[in-house]
Design an enzyme around this catalytic site. Structure first.
Site, PDB file in Angstrom:
ATOM      1  N   SER A  21       0.829  -1.210   0.000  1.00  0.00           N
ATOM      2  CA  SER A  21       0.000   0.000   0.000  1.00  0.00           C
ATOM      3  C   SER A  21       0.862   1.259   0.000  1.00  0.00           C
ATOM      4  O   SER A  21       1.878   1.333   0.683  1.00  0.00           O
ATOM      5  CB  SER A  21      -0.896  -0.004   1.241  1.00  0.00           C
ATOM      6  N   ASN A  69      10.590   8.231   3.119  1.00  0.00           N
ATOM      7  CA  ASN A  69       9.457   9.017   2.643  1.00  0.00           C
ATOM      8  C   ASN A  69       8.682   9.564   3.814  1.00  0.00           C
ATOM      9  O   ASN A  69       8.698   9.008   4.911  1.00  0.00           O
ATOM     10  CB  ASN A  69       8.538   8.176   1.740  1.00  0.00           C
ATOM     11  N   SER A  70       8.041  10.699   3.550  1.00  0.00           N
ATOM     12  CA  SER A  70       7.156  11.265   4.576  1.00  0.00           C
ATOM     13  C   SER A  70       5.915  11.816   3.875  1.00  0.00           C
ATOM     14  O   SER A  70       5.612  12.995   3.967  1.00  0.00           O
ATOM     15  CB  SER A  70       7.865  12.375   5.359  1.00  0.00           C
ATOM     16  N   ILE A  71       5.217  10.939   3.161  1.00  0.00           N
ATOM     17  CA  ILE A  71       4.058  11.374   2.380  1.00  0.00           C
ATOM     18  C   ILE A  71       2.957  11.888   3.317  1.00  0.00           C
ATOM     19  O   ILE A  71       2.370  12.941   3.070  1.00  0.00           O
ATOM     20  CB  ILE A  71       3.490  10.213   1.511  1.00  0.00           C
ATOM     21  N   ASN A 127      -4.229   0.031   8.413  1.00  0.00           N
ATOM     22  CA  ASN A 127      -2.920   0.658   8.534  1.00  0.00           C
ATOM     23  C   ASN A 127      -2.811   1.295   9.914  1.00  0.00           C
ATOM     24  O   ASN A 127      -3.232   2.429  10.126  1.00  0.00           O
ATOM     25  CB  ASN A 127      -2.748   1.702   7.422  1.00  0.00           C
ATOM     26  N   CYS A 130       1.509   3.617  10.138  1.00  0.00           N
ATOM     27  CA  CYS A 130       2.144   4.659   9.344  1.00  0.00           C
ATOM     28  C   CYS A 130       2.959   5.572  10.239  1.00  0.00           C
ATOM     29  O   CYS A 130       2.419   6.184  11.159  1.00  0.00           O
ATOM     30  CB  CYS A 130       1.105   5.483   8.591  1.00  0.00           C
ATOM     31  N   GLY A 244      11.527  -4.333   1.246  1.00  0.00           N
ATOM     32  CA  GLY A 244      12.713  -4.421   0.404  1.00  0.00           C
ATOM     33  C   GLY A 244      12.762  -5.577  -0.574  1.00  0.00           C
ATOM     34  O   GLY A 244      13.839  -5.955  -1.036  1.00  0.00           O
ATOM     35  N   GLY A 265       6.865  -3.264  -2.927  1.00  0.00           N
ATOM     36  CA  GLY A 265       6.648  -1.830  -2.717  1.00  0.00           C
ATOM     37  C   GLY A 265       7.626  -0.980  -3.488  1.00  0.00           C
ATOM     38  O   GLY A 265       7.432  -0.689  -4.678  1.00  0.00           O
TER      39      GLY A 265
END
Lengths: 305, 255
Positions: A21, A69-71, A127, A130, A244, A265
């Site tokens: 996701s 990442n820091s979406i 989720n 996160c 990974g 991913g």
């Protein structure tokens, strides 16, 4: 030829490969580049009740063998998802897993109820892991009691199988996993990203707009394999392993450690063909080793006594 | 949008550490529009894993196109080392390019440094459309004024600035932009360059009530609008540089 079919939390998958996701949008974004229907299932980007604008940029930083990442769960909200994204997914011939997140237990219940009404959705992924959402998110996933509560309340509101996505950013992932199983989870997926940070030394500034973010990619694979192995020992529900995975061999590591399925991913960013190559590679592996079903490899780790 | 393993036709160091890499990819060459980009895989390795985005610089014949690459890290170093007959995996063409309105008569192009990359292709297209093109171009020094001769050929007037004064005005491109806008009286300003320059160009264009489109650069993961990693802050939301852009009207950005 060996069989790649698996049944994960009631999902009949023709192979164990799904998408992680948040890396795959709603699938449409990749549909020009790969045949989505080759996948075992598709897991789409997390939806929340209300639209979320996400975190300030920069949101990405590449690190050795990985990326931060820091979406921040940017999405247009569940109603927009149902109107704009679900029609595309409905036309696909594979199970659809919708990831959901909320800032309260009530959010999760309401999302589960709304999405349960959609016949084209096959499962929900909770989720609770996160690292980039300011409220909720990982908080639910790092506390046994909270995790159990959100799982049981969501389960009550849902008619779809519930897969709970776990965070590695906790003291004892096995304890959280057991708590989720007891609370009614039908499956687990792990791991979400590893909490991380990077600094630009010349400017003394953090590389990410929100300072900290989640690390993904090959850098975290050994952590993920170890966690799948630990969790598989203590639960009886199926596990989707991720973290990974770039190649079939990576995917098989997870399966041998105890995962029934795997999610791809970050590898999609490197090569959109990665999931297909992984499926083909698994087939070759079964053939080469005369294994009749991929299920025979789940948890098949040999430990010399 | 295609994913192709493209053969290298040529890779030429046009000035120190800047390469023009020509790739054989008929579908991409045919479909690319000015301002669109390709996402290049920099070898298969597990240390630097992500693709790098590059503007389509120019199409070469009908079967090939090239990109301008400045060597800044391991990924671009790998690309710079490609030789004819090597191959590079690419995804493209991607994103939204420049919008050339049917009624467009006069345009001003502003290029800063490597920002020239998508602008020759644009100038060619504008010339085809019989648009009167003017150019303002800036770089650190004379040898960094990439594509100067091409742009000079395609435009009615080209004004230049360099940081060190080795050609044209000594200073920034934005020092001379106002005067050039007054002279060219463009319907639209098309710009690409460093962020600080683009911000200033947006402000100057607004002062002259001239609409402005700019191609933004961002670090990207997917390149196709899936990961939401490359966003830019707009008025009240975040837009994806890869798929909403990379070319934006400054009004969309609230700049």
């Amino acid at each position: 030829m060996g069989s790649l079919e698996v049944d994960i939390a009631g999902l009949k998958m023709k192979n164990p490969v799904t998408t992680a996701s948040g890396t795959y949008g709603s699938g449409k974004e990749y549909s020009d580049l790969i045949d989505i229907n080759r996948l075992g299932a598709i897991c789409v980007k997390t939806v929340t009740l209300k639209p979320m604008s996400g975190n300030p940029p920069p949101r990405l930083w590449e690190t050795p063998s990985g990326m931060l990442n820091s979406i921040g769960l940017q999405n247009d909200g569940v109603e927009a998802f149902i109107d704009n994204d679900l029609p595309f997914l409905s036309k696909q011939d594979i199970p659809v897993i919708v990831s959901i997140a909320g800032t309260s237990i009530d959010d999760f219940s309401r999302l589960a109820k709304m999405l349960s009404a959609q016949s084209d959705i096959d499962a929900l992924e909770l989720n609770i892991s996160c690292p980039n959402a300011k409220v909720g998110g990982m908080i639910f996933g790092s506390d046994e009691k909270l995790a159990a509560e959100v799982v049981s309340k969501t389960k009550m509101a849902s008619t779809k199988p519930l897969i709970v996505k776990l965070t590695p950013n906790t003291g004892d992932i096995s304890a959280i996993a057991r708590a989720c199983e007891r609370a009614g989870a039908d499956g687990l997926s792990l791991i979400n990203t590893v909490y991380g940070m990077s600094v630009e030394v010349d400017t003394l500034k953090p590389r990410l707009g929100s300072i900290v973010g989640g690390l993904s990619g090959p850098a975290i694979k050994p952590i993920a394999v170890r966690m799948v192995w630990e969790v598989a020992k203590v639960v009886n529900i199926p596990i989707i392993g991720m973290g990974g995975i770039l190649t079939a061999e990576d995917a098989l590591e997870f399966i041998i450690a105890g995962a029934s399925g795997v999610a791809v991913g970050t590898a999609n960013f490197i090569d959109p063909q990665a999931p297909i190559k992984i499926i083909d590679g698994m087939n070759k592996f079964l053939e080469k080793h005369g294994v009749s079903s991929i299920q025979d490899l789940v948890g098949a780790l040999k430990i010399d006594s | 949008m295609h994913q192709i393993t493209a053969r290298v036709v040529e890779n030429k160091e046009i000035t120190r550490d800047i390469f023009r890499l020509t790739l054989f990819a008929p579908a991409v060459a045919r479909e690319s529009k000015p301002g669109q980009f390709v996402h290049l895989q920099c070898g298969v390795n597990q240390s630097y894993i992500l693709r790098r985005p590059f503007s389509v610089h120019q199409t070469v014949g009908v079967d090939a196109f090239d990109v301008l690459i400045r060597v800044v890290g391991d990924g671009t170093k790998w690309l710079a080392a490609r030789r004819p007959k090597d191959s590079v995996n690419l995804i493209g063409p991607l994103g939204r390019g420049f919008t050339i309105g049917a009624e467009l008569k006069r345009a001003l192009i502003v290029a800063g440094g490597m920002g020239v990359a998508p602008l020759v292709f644009l100038a060619l297209k504008l010339a085809e459309e019989k648009v009167k093109v003017y150019t303002v171009m800036g770089a650190a020094s004379k040898d960094q004024l990439l594509d100067f001769m091409d742009l000079k050929r395609l435009t009615r007037k080209i004004a230049v600035s360099t940081d060190d004064g080795s050609q044209g005005h000594k200073g920034l491109v934005t020092d001379i932009l106002g005067k050039e806008i007054e002279e060219a009286d463009p319907d639209v300003v098309f710009a690409c360059g460093p962020l600080a320059m683009l911000r200033a160009v947006a402000g100057i264009s607004r002062r002259y009530s001239t609409s402005c489109q700019m191609s933004l650069e961002a670090r990207m993961a997917c390149g196709v609008g899936a990961c939401l990693g490359c966003t830019v802050g707009a008025k009240d939301n975040y837009l994806k540089v890869c798929s909403d852009g990379p070319v934006f009207d400054t009004q969309e950005l609230g700049w």
